[in-house]
Motif scaffolding. Structure first.
Motif, PDB file in Angstrom:
ATOM      1  N   PRO A  57       0.811  -1.227   0.000  1.00 12.53           N
ATOM      2  CA  PRO A  57       0.000   0.000   0.000  1.00 12.53           C
ATOM      3  C   PRO A  57       0.842   1.274   0.000  1.00 12.53           C
ATOM      4  O   PRO A  57       1.992   1.287   0.431  1.00 12.53           O
ATOM      5  CB  PRO A  57      -0.813  -0.122   1.292  1.00 12.53           C
ATOM      6  N   GLU A  76       1.384  -0.229  -4.971  1.00 12.62           N
ATOM      7  CA  GLU A  76       0.054  -0.738  -5.301  1.00 12.62           C
ATOM      8  C   GLU A  76      -0.038  -1.306  -6.716  1.00 12.62           C
ATOM      9  O   GLU A  76      -0.979  -1.033  -7.463  1.00 12.62           O
ATOM     10  CB  GLU A  76      -1.001   0.329  -5.038  1.00 12.62           C
ATOM     11  N   SER A 113     -15.776  -2.801  -4.319  1.00 11.56           N
ATOM     12  CA  SER A 113     -15.600  -3.540  -3.062  1.00 11.56           C
ATOM     13  C   SER A 113     -16.931  -4.071  -2.543  1.00 11.56           C
ATOM     14  O   SER A 113     -16.998  -5.193  -2.012  1.00 11.56           O
ATOM     15  CB  SER A 113     -14.926  -2.654  -2.009  1.00 11.56           C
ATOM     16  N   PRO A 125     -11.144  -7.922   3.606  1.00  7.31           N
ATOM     17  CA  PRO A 125     -10.162  -6.904   3.211  1.00  7.31           C
ATOM     18  C   PRO A 125      -8.862  -7.093   3.969  1.00  7.31           C
ATOM     19  O   PRO A 125      -8.846  -7.452   5.144  1.00  7.31           O
ATOM     20  CB  PRO A 125     -10.840  -5.584   3.595  1.00  7.31           C
ATOM     21  N   ASP A 128      -4.145  -4.014   5.689  1.00  2.46           N
ATOM     22  CA  ASP A 128      -3.502  -2.763   5.276  1.00  2.46           C
ATOM     23  C   ASP A 128      -4.388  -1.941   4.333  1.00  2.46           C
ATOM     24  O   ASP A 128      -3.930  -0.930   3.793  1.00  2.46           O
ATOM     25  CB  ASP A 128      -2.160  -3.043   4.595  1.00  2.46           C
ATOM     26  N   GLN A 129      -5.652  -2.356   4.153  1.00  3.62           N
ATOM     27  CA  GLN A 129      -6.502  -1.666   3.182  1.00  3.62           C
ATOM     28  C   GLN A 129      -6.631  -0.175   3.496  1.00  3.62           C
ATOM     29  O   GLN A 129      -6.691   0.660   2.602  1.00  3.62           O
ATOM     30  CB  GLN A 129      -7.884  -2.310   3.133  1.00  3.62           C
ATOM     31  N   ARG A 132      -4.269   2.102   1.606  1.00  6.21           N
ATOM     32  CA  ARG A 132      -4.241   2.036   0.138  1.00  6.21           C
ATOM     33  C   ARG A 132      -4.978   3.225  -0.480  1.00  6.21           C
ATOM     34  O   ARG A 132      -5.992   3.686   0.052  1.00  6.21           O
ATOM     35  CB  ARG A 132      -4.848   0.715  -0.346  1.00  6.21           C
ATOM     36  N   SER A 135      -6.005   0.873  -4.911  1.00  7.66           N
ATOM     37  CA  SER A 135      -6.268  -0.555  -5.113  1.00  7.66           C
ATOM     38  C   SER A 135      -7.103  -1.133  -3.989  1.00  7.66           C
ATOM     39  O   SER A 135      -7.277  -0.518  -2.929  1.00  7.66           O
ATOM     40  CB  SER A 135      -4.946  -1.330  -5.220  1.00  7.66           C
ATOM     41  N   LEU A 136      -7.620  -2.326  -4.239  1.00  9.65           N
ATOM     42  CA  LEU A 136      -8.292  -3.135  -3.235  1.00  9.65           C
ATOM     43  C   LEU A 136      -7.427  -4.362  -2.979  1.00  9.65           C
ATOM     44  O   LEU A 136      -6.850  -4.923  -3.911  1.00  9.65           O
ATOM     45  CB  LEU A 136      -9.674  -3.579  -3.723  1.00  9.65           C
ATOM     46  N   ALA A 137      -7.334  -4.776  -1.727  1.00  3.45           N
ATOM     47  CA  ALA A 137      -6.558  -5.968  -1.391  1.00  3.45           C
ATOM     48  C   ALA A 137      -7.355  -6.821  -0.419  1.00  3.45           C
ATOM     49  O   ALA A 137      -7.945  -6.301   0.541  1.00  3.45           O
ATOM     50  CB  ALA A 137      -5.214  -5.589  -0.787  1.00  3.45           C
ATOM     51  N   TYR A 138      -7.374  -8.118  -0.691  1.00  2.00           N
ATOM     52  CA  TYR A 138      -8.066  -9.074   0.171  1.00  2.00           C
ATOM     53  C   TYR A 138      -7.057 -10.104   0.668  1.00  2.00           C
ATOM     54  O   TYR A 138      -6.184 -10.545  -0.088  1.00  2.00           O
ATOM     55  CB  TYR A 138      -9.200  -9.759  -0.595  1.00  2.00           C
ATOM     56  N   TRP A 166      -1.777 -11.258  -1.078  1.00  2.00           N
ATOM     57  CA  TRP A 166      -3.083 -10.661  -1.299  1.00  2.00           C
ATOM     58  C   TRP A 166      -3.720 -11.105  -2.611  1.00  2.00           C
ATOM     59  O   TRP A 166      -3.034 -11.489  -3.559  1.00  2.00           O
ATOM     60  CB  TRP A 166      -2.957  -9.132  -1.358  1.00  2.00           C
TER      61      TRP A 166
END
Length: 285
Positions: A57, A76, A113, A125, A128-129, A132, A135-138, A166
């Motif tokens: 992120p 990202e 999202s 999620p 660390d979302q 960010r 971007s999106l991170a899961y 992620w």
């Protein structure tokens, strides 16, 4: 893919830039070790420009750009480039998207999202979302849920990939390579053709695929073997060690090539075109 120890002495003699993944390439099991940090500094000291290119992120990368011995950070998965200001106390941010459209990008990511959450209730999620911007991170589960998240992101109109930490989603059609080529051209005045010879890249997982495919000098740390089925083109070389210890092997190979080049060429010939700019930058810091 050959063991890096087998590389000829002058294999990396043309390298003037090191681009590198961060998570599990510079780090190992989430930690950055002193030897790895020192390897980054040694590369810079010998006139090599160093730019981490990571899916991490923006918040993490802001700190890296400010305090690490690097010449900037692509964050990202290509969403933005951060670089220390000439006075050394600020960070300049350059986004892939035009600044006037950035608010719309943020709104679209929020909508996406919500679509993912409805389609895949198990999606969580990344922790660390909050740090960010583009971007999106899961969090990865290591199960078919990860593939379902990718499908949901793509179905909602996002780009998506998986790395070792992620499941990632973003919009804009960029990736690590396209942003790297933009940064090389706009910041360092290196076009794509020249970059194939001047740049070396190290990585370890799926989202490094475009970099492994494009650049001539590519190295995977040892754990890249876990991702070879997902890599259309493997890295040229592989290290003996995982994570940061593997990166140290990579840095040593580059510096050894530079040292042998210096012994074989007149002293005035080993000063590369960026050396004066690097000195100016250091003086400003």
């Amino acid at each position: 893919m050959l063991n890096l120890s087998l590389a000829p002495l002058l294999q990396f003699s043309t390298v003037r830039f090191v681009l590198t993944d961060m998570d599990e390439t510079l780090t190992y099991r989430g930690r950055l070790h002193a030897d790895t940090y020192t390897a980054l500094e040694r590369l810079q000291t010998h006139g090599i420009c160093v730019v981490p290119v990571t899916a991490a992120p923006a918040g993490w990368c802001d700190q890296m750009a400010r305090m690490w011995p690097v010449d900037g950070v692509i964050a990202e998965n290509g969403g933005l480039f951060l670089r220390r200001s000439p006075d050394g106390h600020r960070v300049e941010r350059h986004y892939w998207h035009p600044s006037e459209g950035f608010a719309d990008v943020r709104k679209r990511l929020h909508v996406i999202s919500k679509i993912v959450e409805r389609a895949v209730p198990q999606a969580r999620p990344a922790d660390d979302q909050v740090f960010r911007l583009t971007s999106l991170a899961y969090s990865r589960t290591g199960t078919e849920v990860d593939d379902r998240i990718v499908d949901a992101l793509i179905g909602a109109g996002a780009d998506a990939t998986i790395n070792n930490l992620w499941v990632l989603g973003w919009i804009g059609g960029y990736d690590k390579l396209s942003m790297s080529l933009r940064v090389l051209a706009e910041t360092f005045e290196i076009d794509a053709a020249a970059a194939t010879q001047l740049v070396a890249y190290s990585g370890d997982s799926t989202n490094d695929a475009p970099m492994f495919r494009f650049f001539k000098h590519t190295v995977g740390v040892s754990t890249v073997v876990d991702y070879l089925p997902q890599l259309p083109v493997p890295p040229q070389w592989i290290t003996n060690s995982p994570g940061g210890a593997g990166f140290v092997e990579f840095a040593d190979a580059i510096l050894k090539s530079r040292s042998n080049e210096a012994h074989e060429m007149p002293s005035e010939s080993v000063i590369h075109p960026f050396s004066s700019a690097k000195r100016t930058s250091r003086e400003q810091r």
